[in-house]
Scaffold this active site. Sequence first.
Site, PDB file in Angstrom:
ATOM      1  N   GLY A  46       0.772  -1.241   0.000  1.00 12.51           N
ATOM      2  CA  GLY A  46       0.000   0.000   0.000  1.00 12.51           C
ATOM      3  C   GLY A  46       0.801   1.288   0.000  1.00 12.51           C
ATOM      4  O   GLY A  46       0.361   2.300  -0.540  1.00 12.51           O
ATOM      5  N   GLU A 101       4.318   3.951   5.902  1.00  8.13           N
ATOM      6  CA  GLU A 101       3.042   3.258   5.699  1.00  8.13           C
ATOM      7  C   GLU A 101       2.069   4.154   4.946  1.00  8.13           C
ATOM      8  O   GLU A 101       2.163   5.384   5.016  1.00  8.13           O
ATOM      9  CB  GLU A 101       2.409   2.930   7.063  1.00  8.13           C
ATOM     10  CG  GLU A 101       2.749   1.563   7.598  1.00  8.13           C
ATOM     11  CD  GLU A 101       2.024   0.441   6.847  1.00  8.13           C
ATOM     12  OE1 GLU A 101       1.631   0.621   5.684  1.00  8.13           O
ATOM     13  OE2 GLU A 101       1.872  -0.635   7.447  1.00  8.13           O
ATOM     14  N   ASP A 102       1.106   3.530   4.281  1.00  9.00           N
ATOM     15  CA  ASP A 102       0.017   4.315   3.701  1.00  9.00           C
ATOM     16  C   ASP A 102      -1.026   4.633   4.768  1.00  9.00           C
ATOM     17  O   ASP A 102      -1.583   5.722   4.801  1.00  9.00           O
ATOM     18  CB  ASP A 102      -0.625   3.587   2.505  1.00  9.00           C
ATOM     19  CG  ASP A 102      -1.038   2.162   2.844  1.00  9.00           C
ATOM     20  OD1 ASP A 102      -0.463   1.578   3.782  1.00  9.00           O
ATOM     21  OD2 ASP A 102      -1.932   1.628   2.180  1.00  9.00           O
ATOM     22  N   ASP A 105      -4.049   1.734  10.936  1.00  2.00           N
ATOM     23  CA  ASP A 105      -5.466   1.543  11.254  1.00  2.00           C
ATOM     24  C   ASP A 105      -5.543   0.919  12.652  1.00  2.00           C
ATOM     25  O   ASP A 105      -5.454   1.625  13.656  1.00  2.00           O
ATOM     26  CB  ASP A 105      -6.044   0.642  10.157  1.00  2.00           C
ATOM     27  CG  ASP A 105      -7.548   0.556  10.171  1.00  2.00           C
ATOM     28  OD1 ASP A 105      -8.147   0.828  11.213  1.00  2.00           O
ATOM     29  OD2 ASP A 105      -8.150   0.189   9.139  1.00  2.00           O
ATOM     30  N   LYS A 133      -5.627   6.491  11.337  1.00  2.00           N
ATOM     31  CA  LYS A 133      -7.038   6.287  11.696  1.00  2.00           C
ATOM     32  C   LYS A 133      -7.098   5.869  13.163  1.00  2.00           C
ATOM     33  O   LYS A 133      -7.347   4.707  13.500  1.00  2.00           O
ATOM     34  CB  LYS A 133      -7.625   5.183  10.798  1.00  2.00           C
ATOM     35  CG  LYS A 133      -9.122   5.217  10.653  1.00  2.00           C
ATOM     36  CD  LYS A 133      -9.629   3.971   9.959  1.00  2.00           C
ATOM     37  CE  LYS A 133      -9.856   4.141   8.498  1.00  2.00           C
ATOM     38  NZ  LYS A 133     -10.519   2.954   7.888  1.00  2.00           N
ATOM     39  N   VAL A 155     -11.104   3.941   2.879  1.00  2.00           N
ATOM     40  CA  VAL A 155     -10.566   4.836   1.849  1.00  2.00           C
ATOM     41  C   VAL A 155      -9.742   4.058   0.827  1.00  2.00           C
ATOM     42  O   VAL A 155      -9.125   3.033   1.151  1.00  2.00           O
ATOM     43  CB  VAL A 155      -9.712   5.969   2.480  1.00  2.00           C
ATOM     44  CG1 VAL A 155     -10.600   6.988   3.159  1.00  2.00           C
ATOM     45  CG2 VAL A 155      -8.684   5.420   3.457  1.00  2.00           C
TER      46      VAL A 155
HETATM   47  C1  PRP Z   1      -2.798  -2.325   4.891  1.00  2.00           C
HETATM   48  C2  PRP Z   1      -1.951  -1.066   4.917  1.00  2.00           C
HETATM   49  C3  PRP Z   1      -1.156  -1.210   6.192  1.00  2.00           C
HETATM   50  C4  PRP Z   1      -2.086  -1.993   7.094  1.00  2.00           C
HETATM   51  C5  PRP Z   1      -2.723  -1.066   8.094  1.00  2.00           C
HETATM   52  O1  PRP Z   1      -2.052  -3.372   4.340  1.00  2.00           O
HETATM   53  O2  PRP Z   1      -1.117  -0.964   3.792  1.00  2.00           O
HETATM   54  O3  PRP Z   1       0.045  -1.928   6.007  1.00  2.00           O
HETATM   55  O4  PRP Z   1      -3.077  -2.590   6.253  1.00  2.00           O
HETATM   56  O5  PRP Z   1      -3.664  -1.719   8.876  1.00  2.00           O
HETATM   57  P1  PRP Z   1      -3.444  -2.093  10.403  1.00  2.00           P
HETATM   58  O6  PRP Z   1      -2.925  -0.863  11.094  1.00  2.00           O
HETATM   59  O7  PRP Z   1      -4.841  -2.450  10.841  1.00  2.00           O
HETATM   60  O8  PRP Z   1      -2.507  -3.248  10.492  1.00  2.00           O
HETATM   61  P2  PRP Z   1      -2.682  -4.737   3.749  1.00  2.00           P
HETATM   62  O9  PRP Z   1      -2.532  -5.828   4.735  1.00  2.00           O
HETATM   63  O10 PRP Z   1      -4.074  -4.456   3.237  1.00  2.00           O
HETATM   64  O11 PRP Z   1      -1.717  -5.040   2.534  1.00  2.00           O
HETATM   65  P3  PRP Z   1      -1.355  -4.102   1.287  1.00  2.00           P
HETATM   66  O12 PRP Z   1      -0.378  -3.066   1.805  1.00  2.00           O
HETATM   67  O13 PRP Z   1      -0.761  -5.021   0.296  1.00  2.00           O
HETATM   68  O14 PRP Z   1      -2.650  -3.441   0.807  1.00  2.00           O
END
Ligand code: PRP
Length: 181
Positions: A46, A101-102, A105, A133, A155
């Site tokens: 991400g 990080e993007d 959460d 978030k 989002v």
């Molecule tokens: C997403 C995002 C963060 C993480 C945040 O990754 O890129 O790394 O979730 O969420 P958290 O704080 O609840 O752990 P995802 O697992 O969807 O993989 P991706 O980066 O390949 O989309």
Amino acid sequence: MQTVSAPLKKVLITKDEIAKRAKELGEEISKDYEGKLPLIVCILRGSVLFYSDIVRNIKTPCNLDFMCMASYGAKTHSSGKVRTLLDLREAIEGRHIVLVEDIVDTGLTIKHILDMFRTRKPASVEVCTLLDKPSNRTTDITPKYVGFTVQNEFVVGYGLDYNELYRNLPFIGVFNEDETK
Ligand code: PRP
């Protein structure tokens, strides 16, 4: 040519707002890590777009490395189980690390990385996230560098996906799940 379109409730953060904030954060990191040769880590997938903007705005010497973590699968909420798909290439003992990080959460992904790092003895680890978030947090993770704080809405865009789509949007939008039903 077709343009990318997504089912959105609204555009939340524009391309220009993201560019401005990435420049400000890059400058802040440059100042904080001057002379420290930080290792700037991209948490794939991400954060890839944000990462490339952040590192281009860091004006002090730094090294780059990559990790790939997964917790979401194809869902719109965290599975609660974080998997490491790709680990760092660099050794981090004594290094100053900035995790990019993007979105932070629940904080489980970052917590998982910090737990992994415990035995590797880095000098410091901070988090730079495009989106924070805090209302959804289940861990005590506090990112030092935050682009934008967002509400508890799903989002997409600028790296963030729904079912692996919309990562290539140049802005962030609030996803309209109703349109997928
Ligand atoms: C997403 C995002 C963060 C993480 C945040 O990754 O890129 O790394 O979730 O969420 P958290 O704080 O609840 O752990 P995802 O697992 O969807 O993989 P991706 O980066 O390949 O989309």
